[in-house]
Design an enzyme around this catalytic site. Sequence first.
Site, PDB file in Angstrom:
ATOM      1  N   GLY A  21      -9.489 -15.780 -27.506  1.00  6.05           N
ATOM      2  CA  GLY A  21      -9.175 -16.835 -28.291  1.00  6.05           C
ATOM      3  C   GLY A  21     -11.201 -16.942 -27.621  1.00  6.05           C
ATOM      4  N   GLU A  50      -6.659 -10.820 -24.323  1.00  7.65           N
ATOM      5  CA  GLU A  50      -6.503 -10.292 -26.081  1.00  7.65           C
ATOM      6  C   GLU A  50      -7.572 -10.844 -26.459  1.00  7.65           C
ATOM      7  OE1 GLU A  50      -2.904 -11.619 -26.784  1.00  7.65           O
ATOM      8  OE2 GLU A  50      -1.598 -10.548 -26.137  1.00  7.65           O
ATOM      9  N   PRO A  51      -8.931 -10.240 -26.635  1.00 10.35           N
ATOM     10  CA  PRO A  51      -9.791 -11.196 -27.242  1.00 10.35           C
ATOM     11  C   PRO A  51     -10.239 -10.389 -28.203  1.00 10.35           C
ATOM     12  CG  PRO A  51     -10.693  -9.858 -25.428  1.00 10.35           C
ATOM     13  CD  PRO A  51      -8.915  -9.444 -25.582  1.00 10.35           C
ATOM     14  N   ARG A  68     -13.983 -17.178 -44.582  1.00 11.52           N
ATOM     15  CA  ARG A  68     -13.691 -17.842 -43.456  1.00 11.52           C
ATOM     16  C   ARG A  68     -14.821 -19.351 -44.265  1.00 11.52           C
ATOM     17  NH1 ARG A  68     -16.006 -18.182 -38.940  1.00 11.52           N
ATOM     18  NH2 ARG A  68     -14.025 -19.310 -38.593  1.00 11.52           N
ATOM     19  N   TYR A 126     -11.848 -22.430 -43.660  1.00 12.68           N
ATOM     20  CA  TYR A 126     -12.193 -23.079 -42.991  1.00 12.68           C
ATOM     21  C   TYR A 126     -13.213 -23.936 -42.189  1.00 12.68           C
ATOM     22  CZ  TYR A 126      -9.701 -19.168 -40.718  1.00 12.68           C
ATOM     23  OH  TYR A 126      -8.465 -18.643 -40.437  1.00 12.68           O
ATOM     24  N   CYS A 140     -14.426 -16.830 -59.373  1.00 11.89           N
ATOM     25  CA  CYS A 140     -14.166 -17.733 -60.499  1.00 11.89           C
ATOM     26  C   CYS A 140     -13.274 -18.629 -59.614  1.00 11.89           C
ATOM     27  CB  CYS A 140     -13.299 -17.634 -62.282  1.00 11.89           C
ATOM     28  SG  CYS A 140     -14.257 -16.135 -62.470  1.00 11.89           S
ATOM     29  N   GLU A 141     -14.122 -19.619 -59.123  1.00  8.13           N
ATOM     30  CA  GLU A 141     -13.141 -21.122 -58.480  1.00  8.13           C
ATOM     31  C   GLU A 141     -14.303 -22.041 -57.951  1.00  8.13           C
ATOM     32  OE1 GLU A 141     -10.103 -21.617 -56.796  1.00  8.13           O
ATOM     33  OE2 GLU A 141      -9.449 -19.771 -57.438  1.00  8.13           O
TER      34      GLU A 141
HETATM   35  N1  LLP Z   1      -3.868 -12.886 -29.454  1.00  4.60           N
HETATM   36  C1  LLP Z   1      -3.455 -13.636 -30.433  1.00  4.60           C
HETATM   37  C2  LLP Z   1      -1.821 -13.652 -29.922  1.00  4.60           C
HETATM   38  C3  LLP Z   1      -3.914 -14.363 -31.476  1.00  4.60           C
HETATM   39  O1  LLP Z   1      -3.330 -14.827 -32.801  1.00  4.60           O
HETATM   40  C4  LLP Z   1      -5.196 -14.139 -32.115  1.00  4.60           C
HETATM   41  C5  LLP Z   1      -6.391 -14.466 -32.790  1.00  4.60           C
HETATM   42  C6  LLP Z   1      -6.024 -13.151 -30.744  1.00  4.60           C
HETATM   43  C7  LLP Z   1      -5.263 -13.064 -29.740  1.00  4.60           C
HETATM   44  C8  LLP Z   1      -7.402 -12.899 -30.452  1.00  4.60           C
HETATM   45  O2  LLP Z   1      -7.988 -14.432 -31.229  1.00  4.60           O
HETATM   46  P1  LLP Z   1      -9.766 -14.659 -30.818  1.00  4.60           P
HETATM   47  O3  LLP Z   1     -10.131 -14.220 -29.248  1.00  4.60           O
HETATM   48  O4  LLP Z   1     -10.121 -13.563 -31.998  1.00  4.60           O
HETATM   49  O5  LLP Z   1     -10.645 -15.784 -30.701  1.00  4.60           O
HETATM   50  N2  LLP Z   1      -8.587 -16.310 -39.057  1.00  4.60           N
HETATM   51  C9  LLP Z   1      -9.497 -17.473 -37.855  1.00  4.60           C
HETATM   52  C10 LLP Z   1      -9.213 -16.555 -36.483  1.00  4.60           C
HETATM   53  C11 LLP Z   1      -7.396 -16.590 -36.353  1.00  4.60           C
HETATM   54  C12 LLP Z   1      -6.961 -15.800 -35.381  1.00  4.60           C
HETATM   55  C13 LLP Z   1      -5.647 -15.442 -35.112  1.00  4.60           C
HETATM   56  N3  LLP Z   1      -5.047 -15.525 -34.303  1.00  4.60           N
HETATM   57  C14 LLP Z   1     -10.947 -17.805 -38.243  1.00  4.60           C
HETATM   58  O6  LLP Z   1     -11.207 -16.884 -38.976  1.00  4.60           O
HETATM   59  O7  LLP Z   1     -11.655 -18.052 -37.669  1.00  4.60           O
END
Ligand code: LLP
Length: 426
Positions: free
Chosen positions: A247, A281-282, A320, A324, A349-350
């Site tokens: 995150g 878990e990045p 994205r 979003y 086509c959207e």
């Molecule tokens: N761990 C878990 C359990 C997760 O669900 C996620 C992301 C991560 C780690 C890694 O998160 P990060 O460090 O990348 O923020 N598609 C969306 C983001 C969805 C994230 C889903 N889970 C976007 O494009 O912003």
Amino acid sequence: MGQGVLTAGFTRVEGELQAEGVPLSRIAEAAGTPAFVYSAGLIRERYRALDSALAAVPHRVHYTLKANSSRAILRLLHGLGCRADVVSGGELHRARLAGFAGDEIIFGGVGKSEDELREALHAGVAMLNVESEAEVRAIGRIAAETGLAARVSLRVNPEVTVEAAHHYIKTGERGHKFGIPIDDALHVARVAASLPGVTLVGLDMHLGSMLSQVEPYRAGAERLAQLCREVRAAGITTLRHLDLGGGLSVRYADERPLDPAEFAAAVVPIVQATGLELIVEPGRFIVGNAGLLLTRVLYRKHSGGKEYAIADAGMTELLRPSYYHAYHRIEAVRPVAGTGRLDVVGPVCESGDFLALERTMDDPAPGDLLAVFDAGAYGYVMASNYNSRRRPAEVLVDGDRFAVVTARESYDDLVAREVDQPDWRP
Ligand code: LLP
């Protein structure tokens, strides 16, 4: 590797954008467009920055494949000592192909199928992050049936309120589908500990994505630490890891991204007090800024008082912006005469197919190349074949060399698994 290059990442040399030491126009010529272009140097830099920020506590960085699961990137990260976090049988397969051993892999996800649970146990994953009592019982059954050892970590929903860029990417608030509600966690810990073949090795959370404040991490970590004390008080002595999820935010526009040192300062003392090993878990933090989408302008158009640049990439390559309303900076690869206010749209086509809306930016001509920045995370992995578009190429740059690490799909790839003559069954 990386020699002769002033900086990792993307810079301008004599006006033209380069990826490390390679001009983007050279990549477009060789690989075509649209293409994702990644900087190996920037990926290394990000991994090392996070790893060293956490140096004060025993820790493991499990890169989250969902952000970008290109095998070349996985190999690069594995070579640095990074581990993996997967959420499907497909990601497990990719991680193993890229060289990750079973015990370097965490398997998470809210809806693992029974087949996936079996595959994970056969692979000997370091742990399964479980999200419900029913899931831990299913794991217990499979462990008993197969005689395979199952290490589990409880993904808890710590019910912390977070600010994220979009509500779709928040996960750790009360009532979300993810995780075990914090009030039920001790009960599920007892269930896990009672199942033969199952060992409870960790507690886990993931609050959401694009978090730029440390406070939710501190609050969540404290809840996990409290739960750790309760689990131990219940006589369960097998805990080894505290997993704070991913995150960490990155910069897309002018946001202030979360500094890994600040993150570490907030959570390390809490983890140290538990005596557990820290896991993170990045995804985005490692690869988000390390990639861009290279696209060519096909046409310009003036319609209804608006200016359009129609590019050869759109929502099928980078979802994205549509999904979003995410902002991705866009610049012309070679300097152009002026700026304009325009919509950069794709060929799909959207009406929702766009990369930018009403953006004041370089005013490109047909044929010009554009760089859509910060597309290294959740770019290619969210690409689709809608309109029977072929998924693009992926190119990795390292210093002054580059390689196509994923070929553009072919028309035959699009239809390879379809049949002309159905094999009807009664
Ligand atoms: N761990 C878990 C359990 C997760 O669900 C996620 C992301 C991560 C780690 C890694 O998160 P990060 O460090 O990348 O923020 N598609 C969306 C983001 C969805 C994230 C889903 N889970 C976007 O494009 O912003």
